[in-house]
Every structure is written in C-alpha cells, then in structure tokens.
Design a protein around this motif. Sequence first.
Motif, PDB file in Angstrom:
ATOM      1  N   GLN A   1       0.266   4.162  -3.637  1.00 40.12           N
ATOM      2  CA  GLN A   1       0.403   3.204  -2.543  1.00 40.12           C
ATOM      3  C   GLN A   1       1.761   3.380  -1.838  1.00 40.12           C
ATOM      4  O   GLN A   1       1.838   3.341  -0.603  1.00 40.12           O
ATOM      5  CB  GLN A   1       0.260   1.781  -3.082  1.00 40.12           C
TER       6      GLN A   1
ATOM      7  N   SER B   1       3.228   7.300   6.158  1.00 38.58           N
ATOM      8  CA  SER B   1       2.936   6.613   7.414  1.00 38.58           C
ATOM      9  C   SER B   1       4.187   6.440   8.262  1.00 38.58           C
ATOM     10  O   SER B   1       4.206   6.773   9.455  1.00 38.58           O
ATOM     11  CB  SER B   1       2.298   5.242   7.119  1.00 38.58           C
TER      12      SER B   1
ATOM     13  N   SER C   1       0.304  -3.385   3.685  1.00 37.99           N
ATOM     14  CA  SER C   1      -0.298  -3.319   5.015  1.00 37.99           C
ATOM     15  C   SER C   1      -1.096  -2.031   5.216  1.00 37.99           C
ATOM     16  O   SER C   1      -0.673  -0.953   4.793  1.00 37.99           O
ATOM     17  CB  SER C   1       0.789  -3.412   6.085  1.00 37.99           C
ATOM     18  N   GLU C   2      -2.236  -2.150   5.877  1.00 41.09           N
ATOM     19  CA  GLU C   2      -3.018  -0.968   6.235  1.00 41.09           C
ATOM     20  C   GLU C   2      -2.401  -0.242   7.431  1.00 41.09           C
ATOM     21  O   GLU C   2      -2.635   0.951   7.625  1.00 41.09           O
ATOM     22  CB  GLU C   2      -4.460  -1.371   6.559  1.00 41.09           C
ATOM     23  N   LYS C   3      -1.610  -0.972   8.231  1.00 39.13           N
ATOM     24  CA  LYS C   3      -0.945  -0.375   9.388  1.00 39.13           C
ATOM     25  C   LYS C   3       0.518  -0.817   9.396  1.00 39.13           C
ATOM     26  O   LYS C   3       0.934  -1.632  10.225  1.00 39.13           O
ATOM     27  CB  LYS C   3      -1.645  -0.788  10.689  1.00 39.13           C
TER      28      LYS C   3
END
Length: 445
Positions: free
Chosen positions: A288, A295, A391-393
């Motif tokens: 994760q 990202s 967070s996914e974004k």
Amino acid sequence: MLPSATLATNEQLEALRARGDRVVPMALGEVGLPVHPLLREALADAAGSNAYGPIAGLPALRAAAAGYWSRRGMPTAPGQVLVGPGSKALLFALRLAIGGDVVLPRPSWVSYAAQASILGGRSWPVAIRPGEGGVPDPAALARTVALARAAGHEVRQILVTLPDNPTGTYASAETIRELCQVAREQDLVIVSDEIYRDLVHVPGAHLPSPAEYAPERTIVTTGLSKSHALGGWRLGVARFPDSCTGRRLRDRIIGIGSEIWSAPVHPVQQAAVLAFDEPRELVAHVQQCNVLHASVANAVADICAGHGVLPHRPAAAFYVYADFGTHRRRLERDAGITSGEALAHTLTAGHGCGVLPGAVFGDRASALRVRLATSLLYGVDDEQRQAALESEKPTELAWISAALEQWDAALAATTATRRPPDPKALQSGASAESAAGGVKGAGGR
C-alpha cells in the motif's frame, strides 16, 4: 566535513515557514508515513528488554532476516547475517573493514563519498548507463580501476545501490552481470545497498542483485527505514557471502561493532523480527505504501516532463532526478544560473520548493540536475498521512494537490515554459464544475 546539504536545505525551508510562506519539502528522503500498529505493539511489548544482547544481533532477528533474503532468491543462513544500528552504520563499518579505495556510481547517495573521505580513502566516481542508476557502467568501471591501480591506488570495493537514490531507477540484469564479471576480474568486493528493494513500482518486477551473479564477493545491506517508514528506529542488517571473504569481513565488523555500538537497540531488534518475518498484514502495508510512493513520484515526474526536465521516469522508491539541461542557455542568460547548486537555491529560496543539487550526489557541478524526494508530500501530521495512504487518488487530496501546483508554478517560472492545457483535463474539470454548481472541490488541481 561540510554540513549536510539536506540539513542546510531544511533550515532554508524552516526559515520560509517561519515567515508564513508555503513550502514543498523535497530535500529529505524520509518516509512521511505512520508506523503500522502491529509494529507499534511489538515495540511496546519489548520495551522492558534492556540487556545489551549479542554484538551480531539477536538470533531471532538474524533468522528472520535470513528468511527475508531467502524468499527473494538469495538463500541465506542466520550465520551470514549481522545486525547494526542502521544500514548507514553498517556501510561505514564495511568501508573501514574492507579498506582501500571505493568505486561509486555517479551520481550516488551523499554519504558514500563522505564516509570514504572521513576514513582517509578515495572514492572513484564512474558514470551510470542512461536510465540505470546506482550501478557504474561496467566498461567504464574496468578502465577506472585499471587507471587507478596503475597510478598506485589500491581499489578494493564497488558500492552499488539497487534501486537507486537519487535517480529512482535501477540497473538491468545484464548490467549487473557485466559488473560482477569485472569485479571477479579485478578482485573487488561488491557492497550492494538494497534498502529500497521492496519499493519497485511494478508489482512482481525482478530486481537483480549482484548476490545472484557473484555470491562469493557480494555483501547486501538493507533496513526498515524506507519500506516500513522506520527511519528513527535505526536498525540495519547485512548479508555476508558464505565464503572466506564473507566470513573474514563479518568477523571484522563484529570487532568494529564491539568497540562502537556494542549491540543494536534490543527492543527495536525484537520488533524488527516481526517486520522481517513478513506477516500478511505488513506485506499488504508495504504494498500500500509503495502504491502511494509510485503515485506521487509519478505525478511529480509528469510535471517535470511537461516542462522538459525529465530524462528518465522513476521506477522505484520516491525520487525524481530532474535535468534542466535543455533550458541551460535561457537559465544562464536570464537568471545567471550555471550550476546545479544555483538552480537548487533558486527553487528552494525563490519558490519554496526544497530540492538538492546533483553535485551533492557526485554529479558534475555544472550539471543542471536536482533530486526531488516526494515522500514528505503526504501530509503534515499522521491524520493527513493516513488519509493519503488510504486514498485511491492521493494526488487529488487538497494538501498534495497544492504541493504539486506549487512545484508546477516553480518550474514554469524557472524555465519560462507554459504547458498547453490538456483538452481532456479541461473537459473533465468543466464537468466537475458544472456538477458542483461552478465551484471546484478542495481536492482538485
């Protein structure tokens, strides 16, 4: 010794904060994430352990570290493992134990050359192959060692980083094989700093280690400061080859450790057993964290690419090595910038974006390159950092988005470039504003 460039840059940023300026901290490679609850509990449970313990480290931890390496294709027995108060201390002790001069990749982590200098030795920088940071070009390595020895210098060691700090890239298997062949021909010890091994961005990608191709002469070091965000715990482990060279050097390090650190911190060692045993929850946690690192690092890289300052995209960890060479003429003409140090000062003092010049990593002083560490952009407290982790974004969170926008503006001002608007981004932004009644959300960019 001069003060650390990282600490000097952080002092500049603190001065800017004190006067109320917003800053983007990208100088220090510290992982800004909370400690996993399992590790917190393990450390608390071990708090009463106040004995020195063995110099080489607790047997349980050496066994756990041996299992860690064995699962990664490097069969290891506990007797090959040695524990120290951070991998940095182990690297210093290895420099002392091996002696002679050391070959380093150019660029390379700031402490490598500094440690050699402290001990009175010389470091020989050798350029990397394009996009393969952390490993000297094998052909250039062979030439450098031959020339150094012909001049009377005793070169004994190659120090490599896999994956690499500062470039965020790593060498190919072919390059590692060629390096190991040169090491055999020149009778060199290889020290492979693999502290970022578990932070390769592509899941399941094979990270080649010299220990696979030259097991008799390769020492591998790692720790938990990057993968588990445990920099303050100060714990490192080293894997020695099962050979005469390996046993001799391990014995020397035990002797050095007995006079310097006596034994690694006992409670931290006990908690580290859990980390190196890799229970499912901690494996998922590291994965994760890695998704977050990839990202944000790639978002920063996208901005760099938009302004023509990205030669190679990061493939691991949380570093971007930005090259402003294409803007050299304008930077010199309009701002008098002719060095990486001047460029870093402009970005830090002028735009609040803390970066380090490539020269502190052994790059040429005239190279207009800076290293960006993106791991402190995740938030200013554990609440924000945990939100970024979940967070996914994450790049759309308000505080990360604001940092990215400030970096974009700094590059635009420094390079005098303006990226053309992305029609898709404009369309999606217009749709979002329409859906929100014309008010853009706090998390948007």
